[in-house]
Design a protein around this motif. Structure first.
Motif, PDB file in Angstrom:
ATOM      1  N   LEU A  89      -5.774  11.958   9.555  1.00  0.00           N
ATOM      2  CA  LEU A  89      -4.265  11.479   8.843  1.00  0.00           C
ATOM      3  C   LEU A  89      -4.613  10.267   8.206  1.00  0.00           C
ATOM      4  N   HIS A  90      -5.390   9.329   9.198  1.00  0.00           N
ATOM      5  CA  HIS A  90      -5.479   7.850   8.632  1.00  0.00           C
ATOM      6  C   HIS A  90      -6.530   8.050   7.517  1.00  0.00           C
ATOM      7  N   LEU A  91      -7.511   8.660   7.521  1.00  0.00           N
ATOM      8  CA  LEU A  91      -8.524   8.925   6.351  1.00  0.00           C
ATOM      9  C   LEU A  91      -7.942   9.295   5.056  1.00  0.00           C
ATOM     10  N   ARG A  92      -7.060  10.234   5.259  1.00  0.00           N
ATOM     11  CA  ARG A  92      -6.308  10.962   3.824  1.00  0.00           C
ATOM     12  C   ARG A  92      -5.410   9.599   3.290  1.00  0.00           C
ATOM     13  N   LEU A  93      -4.710   8.840   4.186  1.00  0.00           N
ATOM     14  CA  LEU A  93      -3.767   7.844   3.581  1.00  0.00           C
ATOM     15  C   LEU A  93      -4.649   6.658   2.781  1.00  0.00           C
ATOM     16  N   THR A  94      -5.743   6.694   3.427  1.00  0.00           N
ATOM     17  CA  THR A  94      -6.720   5.296   2.868  1.00  0.00           C
ATOM     18  C   THR A  94      -7.431   5.867   1.602  1.00  0.00           C
TER      19      THR A  94
ATOM     20  N   VAL B 168      -1.079   9.430  -2.115  1.00  0.00           N
ATOM     21  CA  VAL B 168      -0.492   9.709  -0.770  1.00  0.00           C
ATOM     22  C   VAL B 168      -0.132   8.580  -0.048  1.00  0.00           C
ATOM     23  N   SER B 169       1.421   8.525   0.147  1.00  0.00           N
ATOM     24  CA  SER B 169       2.005   7.407   0.740  1.00  0.00           C
ATOM     25  C   SER B 169       2.447   7.634   2.168  1.00  0.00           C
ATOM     26  N   GLY B 170       2.256   8.923   2.704  1.00  0.00           N
ATOM     27  CA  GLY B 170       2.757   9.522   4.192  1.00  0.00           C
ATOM     28  C   GLY B 170       2.112  10.767   4.040  1.00  0.00           C
ATOM     29  N   ALA B 171       1.665  10.939   5.332  1.00  0.00           N
ATOM     30  CA  ALA B 171       0.996  12.334   5.993  1.00  0.00           C
ATOM     31  C   ALA B 171       1.173  12.698   7.063  1.00  0.00           C
ATOM     32  N   GLY B 172       1.201  13.901   7.619  1.00  0.00           N
ATOM     33  CA  GLY B 172       1.489  14.510   8.702  1.00  0.00           C
ATOM     34  C   GLY B 172       1.626  15.860   9.056  1.00  0.00           C
TER      35      GLY B 172
ATOM     36  N   TRP C 228       9.515  17.232  16.865  1.00  0.00           N
ATOM     37  CA  TRP C 228       8.343  16.371  16.788  1.00  0.00           C
ATOM     38  C   TRP C 228       7.660  16.191  15.189  1.00  0.00           C
ATOM     39  N   LEU C 229       7.708  14.928  14.639  1.00  0.00           N
ATOM     40  CA  LEU C 229       6.891  14.484  13.570  1.00  0.00           C
ATOM     41  C   LEU C 229       5.687  13.790  14.021  1.00  0.00           C
ATOM     42  N   GLU C 230       4.466  14.202  13.823  1.00  0.00           N
ATOM     43  CA  GLU C 230       3.332  13.376  13.744  1.00  0.00           C
ATOM     44  C   GLU C 230       2.938  12.838  12.436  1.00  0.00           C
ATOM     45  N   TRP C 231       3.690  11.603  12.146  1.00  0.00           N
ATOM     46  CA  TRP C 231       3.738  11.154  10.906  1.00  0.00           C
ATOM     47  C   TRP C 231       3.234   9.729  10.784  1.00  0.00           C
ATOM     48  N   TRP C 232       2.213   9.637   9.871  1.00  0.00           N
ATOM     49  CA  TRP C 232       1.673   8.266   9.516  1.00  0.00           C
ATOM     50  C   TRP C 232       2.000   7.930   7.969  1.00  0.00           C
ATOM     51  N   GLN C 233       2.216   6.456   7.929  1.00  0.00           N
ATOM     52  CA  GLN C 233       2.526   6.008   6.398  1.00  0.00           C
ATOM     53  C   GLN C 233       1.395   4.877   6.008  1.00  0.00           C
ATOM     54  N   SER C 234       1.434   4.556   4.821  1.00  0.00           N
ATOM     55  CA  SER C 234       0.754   3.591   4.382  1.00  0.00           C
ATOM     56  C   SER C 234       1.607   2.284   4.348  1.00  0.00           C
ATOM     57  N   GLY C 235       1.408   1.080   4.682  1.00  0.00           N
ATOM     58  CA  GLY C 235       2.208  -0.110   4.585  1.00  0.00           C
ATOM     59  C   GLY C 235       2.031  -0.717   3.038  1.00  0.00           C
ATOM     60  N   ALA C 236       2.918  -1.749   2.832  1.00  0.00           N
ATOM     61  CA  ALA C 236       2.621  -2.387   1.502  1.00  0.00           C
ATOM     62  C   ALA C 236       1.368  -3.415   1.509  1.00  0.00           C
ATOM     63  N   ASP C 237       0.854  -3.559   2.891  1.00  0.00           N
ATOM     64  CA  ASP C 237      -0.333  -4.619   2.859  1.00  0.00           C
ATOM     65  C   ASP C 237      -1.684  -3.418   3.056  1.00  0.00           C
ATOM     66  N   GLY C 238      -1.465  -2.145   3.051  1.00  0.00           N
ATOM     67  CA  GLY C 238      -2.546  -1.250   2.948  1.00  0.00           C
ATOM     68  C   GLY C 238      -2.607  -0.901   4.478  1.00  0.00           C
ATOM     69  N   ASP C 239      -2.178  -1.286   5.336  1.00  0.00           N
ATOM     70  CA  ASP C 239      -2.111  -0.738   6.703  1.00  0.00           C
ATOM     71  C   ASP C 239      -1.808   0.582   6.940  1.00  0.00           C
ATOM     72  N   VAL C 240      -1.945   1.409   8.074  1.00  0.00           N
ATOM     73  CA  VAL C 240      -1.661   2.624   8.384  1.00  0.00           C
ATOM     74  C   VAL C 240      -0.966   2.516   9.592  1.00  0.00           C
TER      75      VAL C 240
ATOM     76  N   ALA D  53       2.652  15.880   2.944  1.00  0.00           N
ATOM     77  CA  ALA D  53       2.317  14.705   2.349  1.00  0.00           C
ATOM     78  C   ALA D  53       3.186  14.063   1.270  1.00  0.00           C
ATOM     79  N   ASP D  54       3.671  12.806   1.322  1.00  0.00           N
ATOM     80  CA  ASP D  54       4.691  12.162   0.499  1.00  0.00           C
ATOM     81  C   ASP D  54       3.797  11.429  -0.809  1.00  0.00           C
ATOM     82  N   VAL D  55       4.765  11.536  -1.881  1.00  0.00           N
ATOM     83  CA  VAL D  55       4.232  10.882  -2.931  1.00  0.00           C
ATOM     84  C   VAL D  55       5.405  10.034  -3.753  1.00  0.00           C
ATOM     85  N   TYR D  56       5.113   8.977  -3.519  1.00  0.00           N
ATOM     86  CA  TYR D  56       6.533   8.137  -4.419  1.00  0.00           C
ATOM     87  C   TYR D  56       6.649   8.289  -5.771  1.00  0.00           C
ATOM     88  N   LEU D  57       7.868   8.636  -6.172  1.00  0.00           N
ATOM     89  CA  LEU D  57       8.218   9.201  -7.319  1.00  0.00           C
ATOM     90  C   LEU D  57       7.703   8.177  -8.407  1.00  0.00           C
TER      91      LEU D  57
END
Length: 255
Positions: free
Chosen positions: A66-71, A76-80, A94-106, A173-177
């Protein structure tokens, strides 16, 4: 009223080209979803082969992928993986869900799923969960305000995950509109007639037609039938062109 085979128009070459380009823009996101689905299926198969039911801790094994796909995937802004209720032994959902932050962190999504505390504890009615569960196919949900994850207008792309023939949840996976619109609006505006993209339920995902804004519903045509048939059609003079390989339909105003 059903749909009929598409009639020839001056745009019959441009419209399929635009639909194909839209498909290409989202196909990379669906590749990321498919990779999560494959990882999850393999993980659940391993746990089942070990003679036990999965628990929430098992899903931690999905995190490197998941981290690899987000980077790597720009849109892709979220995945899980979102588990079907009752799948896991230690929690009801349960949601095993990860997101990209504004500064690029996961970072992980920390969501309260206590039915006594959270209005979002039952996610099974959301289109991103219900459509793949009910149809068995991949789906595009939205746009909608994603109160669960980002508070942004988003699309969620999802596919069902199965274990031993039983629905186990969805990979998504999420995509911002705003990112999706930046990718596809120049394509829609290149056509000679007002055009918009709708999902299988008629929800407008992006629009260059001021009469049909993103987020509104287009009623009338059976868009699921158009996607199943996989070829252009006409409904009450409106042209419908399925996007290659993805569950969106290009809708063109009557000429």
């Amino acid at each position: 009223m059903g749909v009929s085979s598409g009639l020839a128009t001056p745009d019959t070459e441009a419209e399929p080209w635009v639909a194909a380009q839209v498909g290409g823009a989202l196909e990379a996101v669906f590749h990321a979803v498919a990779a999560t689905r494959a990882d999850t299926t393999a993980l659940l198969d391993r746990v089942t082969a070990a003679g036990r039911r999965p628990a929430s801790a098992d899903l931690a094994a999905l995190r490197p992928g998941l981290h690899l796909r987000l980077t790597r995937e720009e849109l892709v802004s979220g995945a899980g993986f979102v588990a079907a209720p009752g799948l896991l032994t230690d929690v009801p959902a349960w949601l095993e869900w990860w997101q990209s932050g504004a500064d690029g962190d996961v970072r992980p999504l920390l969501l309260d799923l206590d039915p006594g505390q959270s209005a979002y504890s039952d996610y099974t009615h959301w289109d991103w969960f219900a459509l793949p569960r009910d149809t068995g196919h991949r789906a595009v949900a939205g746009p909608y305000v994603d109160y669960l994850c980002s508070d942004e207008y988003s699309l969620t792309l999802s596919e069902p995950v199965w274990i031993q023939g039983r629905f186990a949840g969805v990979a998504a996976a999420d995509v911002y509109l705003r990112h999706f619109e930046a990718a596809v609006l120049p394509l829609l505006r290149s056509l000679s007639r007002p055009a918009r993209l709708v999902n299988a339920r008629g929800r407008v995902a992006a629009s260059a037609d001021p009469a049909h804004l993103a987020g509104s519903l287009t009623r009338g045509p059976d868009f699921g039938e158009v996607l199943a048939e996989g070829r252009p059609a006409v409904h009450d003079g409106v042209r419908l062109v399925p996007c290659h390989g993805i569950p969106l339909v290009l809708v063109l105003a009557e000429g």
